[in-house]
Scaffold this motif. Structure first.
Motif, PDB file in Angstrom:
ATOM      1  N   ILE A   8       0.840  -1.197   0.000  1.00 56.55           N
ATOM      2  CA  ILE A   8       0.000   0.000   0.000  1.00 56.55           C
ATOM      3  C   ILE A   8       0.876   1.249   0.000  1.00 56.55           C
ATOM      4  N   GLN A   9       1.914   1.238   0.820  1.00 50.52           N
ATOM      5  CA  GLN A   9       2.813   2.390   0.904  1.00 50.52           C
ATOM      6  C   GLN A   9       3.496   2.658  -0.436  1.00 50.52           C
ATOM      7  N   LEU A  10       3.945   1.604  -1.100  1.00 51.52           N
ATOM      8  CA  LEU A  10       4.600   1.762  -2.399  1.00 51.52           C
ATOM      9  C   LEU A  10       3.619   2.272  -3.449  1.00 51.52           C
ATOM     10  N   CYS A  11       2.403   1.759  -3.397  1.00 50.71           N
ATOM     11  CA  CYS A  11       1.353   2.195  -4.319  1.00 50.71           C
ATOM     12  C   CYS A  11       1.073   3.685  -4.148  1.00 50.71           C
ATOM     13  N   VAL A  12       0.910   4.115  -2.913  1.00 47.16           N
ATOM     14  CA  VAL A  12       0.613   5.518  -2.625  1.00 47.16           C
ATOM     15  C   VAL A  12       1.770   6.419  -3.057  1.00 47.16           C
ATOM     16  N   THR A  13       2.990   5.945  -2.872  1.00 51.34           N
ATOM     17  CA  THR A  13       4.159   6.726  -3.281  1.00 51.34           C
ATOM     18  C   THR A  13       4.125   7.031  -4.774  1.00 51.34           C
ATOM     19  N   VAL A  14       3.729   6.040  -5.573  1.00 50.72           N
ATOM     20  CA  VAL A  14       3.636   6.252  -7.023  1.00 50.72           C
ATOM     21  C   VAL A  14       2.550   7.275  -7.341  1.00 50.72           C
ATOM     22  N   TYR A  15       1.395   7.142  -6.690  1.00 52.55           N
ATOM     23  CA  TYR A  15       0.308   8.095  -6.946  1.00 52.55           C
ATOM     24  C   TYR A  15       0.707   9.518  -6.555  1.00 52.55           C
ATOM     25  N   LYS A  16       1.407   9.665  -5.446  1.00 56.98           N
ATOM     26  CA  LYS A  16       1.847  10.994  -5.016  1.00 56.98           C
ATOM     27  C   LYS A  16       2.803  11.601  -6.044  1.00 56.98           C
ATOM     28  N   SER A  17       3.697  10.780  -6.560  1.00 57.20           N
ATOM     29  CA  SER A  17       4.613  11.258  -7.597  1.00 57.20           C
ATOM     30  C   SER A  17       3.839  11.657  -8.848  1.00 57.20           C
ATOM     31  N   ALA A  18       2.797  10.881  -9.150  1.00 62.22           N
ATOM     32  CA  ALA A  18       2.006  11.126 -10.358  1.00 62.22           C
ATOM     33  C   ALA A  18       1.277  12.463 -10.300  1.00 62.22           C
ATOM     34  N   VAL A  19       0.589  12.729  -9.190  1.00 61.46           N
ATOM     35  CA  VAL A  19      -0.171  13.987  -9.113  1.00 61.46           C
ATOM     36  C   VAL A  19       0.759  15.190  -9.039  1.00 61.46           C
ATOM     37  N   GLU A  20       1.929  14.992  -8.456  1.00 59.30           N
ATOM     38  CA  GLU A  20       2.900  16.087  -8.401  1.00 59.30           C
ATOM     39  C   GLU A  20       3.475  16.367  -9.780  1.00 59.30           C
ATOM     40  N   GLU A  21       3.710  15.307 -10.541  1.00 60.61           N
ATOM     41  CA  GLU A  21       4.301  15.453 -11.866  1.00 60.61           C
ATOM     42  C   GLU A  21       3.297  15.986 -12.887  1.00 60.61           C
ATOM     43  N   LEU A  22       2.085  15.428 -12.898  1.00 56.55           N
ATOM     44  CA  LEU A  22       1.108  15.775 -13.930  1.00 56.55           C
ATOM     45  C   LEU A  22       0.253  16.984 -13.570  1.00 56.55           C
ATOM     46  N   THR A  69      -2.978  17.272 -12.901  1.00 58.73           N
ATOM     47  CA  THR A  69      -4.211  17.318 -13.687  1.00 58.73           C
ATOM     48  C   THR A  69      -5.367  16.737 -12.879  1.00 58.73           C
ATOM     49  N   THR A  70      -6.574  17.165 -13.221  1.00 53.93           N
ATOM     50  CA  THR A  70      -7.766  16.650 -12.556  1.00 53.93           C
ATOM     51  C   THR A  70      -7.915  15.152 -12.784  1.00 53.93           C
ATOM     52  N   GLU A  71      -7.602  14.700 -13.987  1.00 54.53           N
ATOM     53  CA  GLU A  71      -7.739  13.277 -14.308  1.00 54.53           C
ATOM     54  C   GLU A  71      -6.852  12.416 -13.421  1.00 54.53           C
ATOM     55  N   MET A  72      -5.619  12.856 -13.201  1.00 52.62           N
ATOM     56  CA  MET A  72      -4.711  12.069 -12.370  1.00 52.62           C
ATOM     57  C   MET A  72      -5.164  12.080 -10.922  1.00 52.62           C
ATOM     58  N   TRP A  73      -5.649  13.215 -10.448  1.00 51.07           N
ATOM     59  CA  TRP A  73      -6.165  13.271  -9.081  1.00 51.07           C
ATOM     60  C   TRP A  73      -7.378  12.354  -8.924  1.00 51.07           C
ATOM     61  N   ASN A  74      -8.234  12.313  -9.932  1.00 51.35           N
ATOM     62  CA  ASN A  74      -9.401  11.422  -9.866  1.00 51.35           C
ATOM     63  C   ASN A  74      -8.969   9.964  -9.758  1.00 51.35           C
ATOM     64  N   MET A  75      -7.960   9.589 -10.519  1.00 50.28           N
ATOM     65  CA  MET A  75      -7.469   8.206 -10.470  1.00 50.28           C
ATOM     66  C   MET A  75      -6.892   7.881  -9.094  1.00 50.28           C
ATOM     67  N   TYR A  76      -6.119   8.800  -8.551  1.00 52.74           N
ATOM     68  CA  TYR A  76      -5.517   8.612  -7.230  1.00 52.74           C
ATOM     69  C   TYR A  76      -6.602   8.453  -6.169  1.00 52.74           C
ATOM     70  N   LEU A  77      -7.561   9.356  -6.167  1.00 50.79           N
ATOM     71  CA  LEU A  77      -8.614   9.329  -5.153  1.00 50.79           C
ATOM     72  C   LEU A  77      -9.536   8.125  -5.321  1.00 50.79           C
ATOM     73  N   ASP A  78      -9.856   7.779  -6.557  1.00 49.66           N
ATOM     74  CA  ASP A  78     -10.676   6.587  -6.799  1.00 49.66           C
ATOM     75  C   ASP A  78      -9.963   5.330  -6.302  1.00 49.66           C
ATOM     76  N   ALA A  79      -8.649   5.295  -6.490  1.00 47.37           N
ATOM     77  CA  ALA A  79      -7.870   4.139  -6.034  1.00 47.37           C
ATOM     78  C   ALA A  79      -7.900   4.029  -4.515  1.00 47.37           C
ATOM     79  N   MET A  80      -7.825   5.161  -3.833  1.00 52.74           N
ATOM     80  CA  MET A  80      -7.873   5.138  -2.370  1.00 52.74           C
ATOM     81  C   MET A  80      -9.266   4.744  -1.870  1.00 52.74           C
ATOM     82  N   LEU A  81     -10.300   5.154  -2.585  1.00 55.14           N
ATOM     83  CA  LEU A  81     -11.658   4.737  -2.224  1.00 55.14           C
ATOM     84  C   LEU A  81     -11.821   3.231  -2.424  1.00 55.14           C
ATOM     85  N   ALA A  82     -11.298   2.723  -3.530  1.00 55.04           N
ATOM     86  CA  ALA A  82     -11.375   1.288  -3.801  1.00 55.04           C
ATOM     87  C   ALA A  82     -10.623   0.501  -2.736  1.00 55.04           C
ATOM     88  N   LEU A  83      -9.501   1.044  -2.313  1.00 50.69           N
ATOM     89  CA  LEU A  83      -8.696   0.392  -1.280  1.00 50.69           C
ATOM     90  C   LEU A  83      -9.490   0.253   0.015  1.00 50.69           C
TER      91      LEU A  83
END
Length: 252
Positions: free
Chosen positions: A121-135, A137-151
């Motif tokens: 879980i920690q490794l997964c979240v680290t990738v998402y944090k890097s993604a939203v910081e890099e991109l 975009t609203t789309e990337m934030w939606n993916m990150y947040l949806d993934a945390m809801l699914a979790l």
């Protein structure tokens, strides 16, 4: 190429090595014609079925994906979900650095899901944090947040960690000013479970309205005032919406 992957398990170890070399050769030769991310995704998922054999090929595919689609949210989402499933990118990098000739690639076995769920879980979240910081975009934030809801749909294991990851993501999403109404609704619900959290919900939603003045966002703030039984604030907000939005406010 996919059929070659599926046939790997049917061969002896030496035959598997030969087959894998052929698969890699076919992949290299077809690279110039591959322009769709979905192709890489499906191929990578096929490789996961033979994780102990395809480490080198997976590394090649991921490198090519990162080169071709560096700002594609789907790529970052894929990499994060792989970490959650136990396919750690660092393992592939370590394998590339292993120059030992003691064993052929087909005889080496890396343990998928060998890490604890907490670590995955920690490794997964680290990738998402890097993604939203890099991109950013609203789309990337939606993916990150949806993934945390699914979790958090499964609270049987690591429940506290999962809840904290979701809470952290929602708070960071708010600060980014790129979070949508759907996830503000989740944040409001979480905050309003305790009476002391309603004031925080009002503050956050009021701030969010500066970037998103939609009817749906106003509805969230109005619902919070109603839940707090703040009658003066309810009428004040309702009248403000009616004046500023006119017919658009009819759903309220």
């Amino acid at each position: 190429l996919a059929s070659n992957e599926r046939n790997l398990a049917e061969n002896t170890l030496s035959e598997q090595d030969i087959k894998l070399e052929r698969v890699e050769a076919v992949y290299r030769n077809s690279m110039a014609n591959i322009t769709q991310l979905d192709y890489f995704v499906k191929l990578l998922e096929s490789c996961e079925d033979h994780q102990e054999l395809t480490g080198k090929l997976q590394r090649m595919i991921i490198d090519d994906m990162q080169e071709k689609f560096p700002r594609e949210p789907g790529l970052w989402d894929l990499l994060a979900q792989r970490e959650l499933r136990g396919f750690h990118l660092g393992d592939l990098e370590e394998e590339d650095l292993d120059t030992s000739d003691e064993e052929p690639a087909s005889k080496k076995s890396r343990s998928v899901n060998g890490r604890s769920l907490k670590r995955r879980i920690q490794l997964c979240v680290t990738v998402y944090k890097s993604a939203v910081e890099e991109l950013q975009t609203t789309e990337m934030w939606n993916m990150y947040l949806d993934a945390m809801l699914a979790l958090n749909s499964d609270g049987k294991t690591e429940r506290i960690l999962k809840q904290q990851c979701l809470a952290d993501a929602l708070q960071a999403g708010h600060r980014s000013q790129l979070m949508g109404v759907k996830h503000y609704a989740t944040l409001r619900k979480m905050l309003c479970t305790a009476p002391s959290g309603r004031e925080a919900a009002v503050t956050i939603l009021t701030e969010a309205l500066k970037n998103d003045s939609s009817v749906e966002m106003h509805e969230l703030l109005l619902a919070t005032h109603i839940q707090s039984d703040s009658e003066p604030l309810i009428y004040e907000l309702f009248n403000k919406i009616q004046k500023s939005m006119g017919s658009e406010a009819l759903p309220l």
